[in-house]
Design a protein around this motif. Sequence first.
Motif, PDB file in Angstrom:
ATOM      1  N   LYS A 109       0.913  -1.673  -0.041  1.00  0.00           N
ATOM      2  CA  LYS A 109       0.261   0.296  -0.135  1.00  0.00           C
ATOM      3  C   LYS A 109       0.589   1.465   0.098  1.00  0.00           C
ATOM      4  O   LYS A 109       1.442   0.687   1.106  1.00  0.00           O
ATOM      5  N   PRO A 110       0.162   2.559  -0.684  1.00  0.00           N
ATOM      6  CA  PRO A 110       1.010   3.316  -1.034  1.00  0.00           C
ATOM      7  C   PRO A 110       1.182   3.977   0.839  1.00  0.00           C
ATOM      8  O   PRO A 110       0.595   4.649   1.319  1.00  0.00           O
ATOM      9  N   GLU A 111       2.866   4.711   0.779  1.00  0.00           N
ATOM     10  CA  GLU A 111       2.283   5.135   2.289  1.00  0.00           C
ATOM     11  C   GLU A 111       1.609   6.267   2.442  1.00  0.00           C
ATOM     12  O   GLU A 111       1.597   6.713   3.411  1.00  0.00           O
ATOM     13  N   ASN A 112       1.536   6.526   1.063  1.00  0.00           N
ATOM     14  CA  ASN A 112       0.929   8.526   1.246  1.00  0.00           C
ATOM     15  C   ASN A 112      -0.787   8.576   0.123  1.00  0.00           C
ATOM     16  O   ASN A 112      -1.115   9.100   0.269  1.00  0.00           O
ATOM     17  N   TRP A 113      -0.779   7.437   1.097  1.00  0.00           N
ATOM     18  CA  TRP A 113      -2.350   6.308   0.501  1.00  0.00           C
ATOM     19  C   TRP A 113      -3.623   7.364   0.886  1.00  0.00           C
ATOM     20  O   TRP A 113      -4.633   7.675  -0.406  1.00  0.00           O
ATOM     21  N   GLN A 114      -3.135   8.107   2.191  1.00  0.00           N
ATOM     22  CA  GLN A 114      -3.999   8.966   2.545  1.00  0.00           C
ATOM     23  C   GLN A 114      -4.358  10.756   1.756  1.00  0.00           C
ATOM     24  O   GLN A 114      -5.322  10.877   1.656  1.00  0.00           O
ATOM     25  N   THR A 115      -3.348  10.686   0.936  1.00  0.00           N
ATOM     26  CA  THR A 115      -3.881  12.451  -0.175  1.00  0.00           C
ATOM     27  C   THR A 115      -4.422  11.755  -1.527  1.00  0.00           C
ATOM     28  O   THR A 115      -4.270  11.919  -2.198  1.00  0.00           O
ATOM     29  N   PHE A 116      -4.529  10.418  -1.622  1.00  0.00           N
ATOM     30  CA  PHE A 116      -4.980  10.110  -3.037  1.00  0.00           C
ATOM     31  C   PHE A 116      -6.808   9.988  -2.701  1.00  0.00           C
ATOM     32  O   PHE A 116      -7.828  10.188  -1.996  1.00  0.00           O
ATOM     33  N   PRO A 117      -7.234  10.870  -3.599  1.00  0.00           N
ATOM     34  CA  PRO A 117      -8.924  11.047  -3.239  1.00  0.00           C
ATOM     35  C   PRO A 117     -10.111   9.764  -3.547  1.00  0.00           C
ATOM     36  O   PRO A 117     -10.917   9.913  -2.962  1.00  0.00           O
ATOM     37  N   TYR A 118      -9.009   8.448  -3.804  1.00  0.00           N
ATOM     38  CA  TYR A 118     -10.285   7.479  -3.962  1.00  0.00           C
ATOM     39  C   TYR A 118     -10.176   6.017  -3.587  1.00  0.00           C
ATOM     40  O   TYR A 118      -8.984   5.617  -4.583  1.00  0.00           O
ATOM     41  N   PRO A 119      -8.823   6.346  -2.394  1.00  0.00           N
ATOM     42  CA  PRO A 119      -7.958   5.150  -1.662  1.00  0.00           C
ATOM     43  C   PRO A 119      -9.508   3.895  -1.247  1.00  0.00           C
ATOM     44  O   PRO A 119      -9.597   4.092  -0.287  1.00  0.00           O
ATOM     45  N   PHE A 120      -8.912   3.010  -2.423  1.00  0.00           N
ATOM     46  CA  PHE A 120     -10.420   1.526  -2.712  1.00  0.00           C
ATOM     47  C   PHE A 120      -8.677   0.223  -1.682  1.00  0.00           C
ATOM     48  O   PHE A 120      -9.280  -0.523  -2.385  1.00  0.00           O
ATOM     49  N   ILE A 121      -8.574   0.905  -0.590  1.00  0.00           N
ATOM     50  CA  ILE A 121      -7.821  -0.033  -0.280  1.00  0.00           C
ATOM     51  C   ILE A 121      -8.569  -0.565   1.265  1.00  0.00           C
ATOM     52  O   ILE A 121      -9.327   0.227   1.364  1.00  0.00           O
ATOM     53  N   TYR A 122      -8.059  -1.762   1.605  1.00  0.00           N
ATOM     54  CA  TYR A 122      -8.580  -2.454   2.663  1.00  0.00           C
ATOM     55  C   TYR A 122      -7.749  -1.883   3.879  1.00  0.00           C
ATOM     56  O   TYR A 122      -6.510  -2.349   3.778  1.00  0.00           O
ATOM     57  N   GLY A 123      -8.791  -2.507   5.059  1.00  0.00           N
ATOM     58  CA  GLY A 123      -8.203  -2.591   6.425  1.00  0.00           C
ATOM     59  C   GLY A 123      -7.520  -1.126   6.895  1.00  0.00           C
ATOM     60  O   GLY A 123      -6.739  -1.453   7.876  1.00  0.00           O
ATOM     61  N   GLN A 124      -7.448  -0.035   5.851  1.00  0.00           N
ATOM     62  CA  GLN A 124      -7.219   1.335   6.637  1.00  0.00           C
ATOM     63  C   GLN A 124      -8.210   2.375   7.213  1.00  0.00           C
ATOM     64  O   GLN A 124      -8.966   1.597   7.151  1.00  0.00           O
ATOM     65  N   PHE A 125      -7.803   3.079   7.997  1.00  0.00           N
ATOM     66  CA  PHE A 125      -8.015   3.848   8.871  1.00  0.00           C
ATOM     67  C   PHE A 125      -8.798   5.303   8.309  1.00  0.00           C
ATOM     68  O   PHE A 125      -8.772   5.607   7.302  1.00  0.00           O
TER      69      PHE A 125
END
Length: 506
Positions: A127-143
């Motif tokens: 998972k990208p470390e900067n995932w929170q900066t993406f407007p559409y984070p369809f990634i699992y198990g994050q806060f």
Amino acid sequence: MASRLRTAMWDRLFQRCARPGLSLQSQIRQMLVSAILDGQIPVGVPLPSSRELAEQLGVARNTVVLAYQQLVDEGYLISRERSGHFVNPDILGRKAPLPEGATGGGPAPRWSERFRFQPSRQRNIVKPENWQTFPYPFIYGQFDPSLFPTAEWRECCMKELSVMEIRDWAPDLIARDDHSLIQQIRTRVLPRRGVWASEEEIVVTVGAQQALYLLADLLVTDRTVVGMEDPGYPDARNIFASRTSRVIGLPVDEQGLPVSEALDQCDYVYVTPSHQCPTTVTLPLERREALLRRAEKADFVLIEDDYECEHGFAKEPLPALKSLDRSDRVIYIGSLSKTFAPGLRLGYIVGPEVLIREMRALRRLMLRHPSAFIQRSFALFLALGHHDAMLRRLSYAYRERAQVLAEAIDRHLPQVAHVPTTGGASCWITGPSWLDARALARSAAARGVLIEPGDVFFMADDPPRHHFRLGFSSIPVDKIEPGIQRLAEALDEQAGLHGARTYHAR
């Protein structure tokens, strides 16, 4: 350096120490402590007066006075009448002198030849470390901060920071766990899954991940055969593979893990019956009972990872595999923090007393025990009912997001198939056979959309590449359809490169 420290230095240091959530007094204190310990304030050079520093930083003089006084009380500064404040030379301690005339030594060790194995080379979910900066984070198990019960968690932490409570959790527990948390797991958490256990049958871990590692370390040798769902959880596969080369894939179908003769060669079988990872399908009750009968007949042990047990959308969720176990054939792994706040890292193992005793002894060799403060705070969080209230809010939010996601996929991505989401926080997608999900992920990321390619979940060296996973635990509901629209654009782009036709609503 001049006898008085330069104004520009304080401006720069203060900006560096600016942090949201810290009071001005705390920021000034942090600035001064950093400057002292980093040697930026020489011994014998007076600090600016409280009035001067207040003017330079644009804060009230009393804020600086209080920061100075606190650092005097703690021994960082010395106050000299009519001379001002100075660095206390004792706070710097003694530093080892640099060796003189040091020359290069001999050849460095060949580390690559010393490693038992190289975990960095294993295939992992990335998972990208900067995932929170993406407007559409369809990634699992994050806060998702919008779903976090900030006030309730703060209440529990503050209560456990009282003088009397600190006396309870501050001592080294050695191999024990916090008694109140064990009781809450026994009486609040496990009964919801139909599981009943004594205190001696539960051990707390630093997340479910450590639970798997402890089990592998204690139970798996190079001769052990471990059966894994295929596709399945990559971290579990990698953990077991670090101990044995005899990890075998057990293909799953639309109902999860089939019960067949392939299981009979295994010593342990890792299974995710509540929501199969990553397909999300639920193992039917009949298969659960058949799986237990097979385990007894072929003498293998089941490792049940109930990682998403709290988020089923059915009114009456199926009981855990462990709840049906009558012969200690199931080792049960659960997580307390996965959907709450993954960074807290709290999980647990339920198993026979003889196993848990050894688990505690092994854990002691690794880290003794998880943070007693976090254990105690979470126990209070459970006892006050905050956890149950949070689960209700999360289930409502996830159900809504799952419905919006399914409708958006049907509307904008009719060329893919998706498993109906009956719980949890992800959706498993099967694309056209020509699709390379990794190329799709790169194209989508350029449009602000994050997805998870599915090849990492398969055991084969050349795994299928047309699957991907969409998580929705950390994306607001109003971002889901716009994100899927952009994903459809990325899929169109990939189809064009392969000469394939696509069609979807606009």
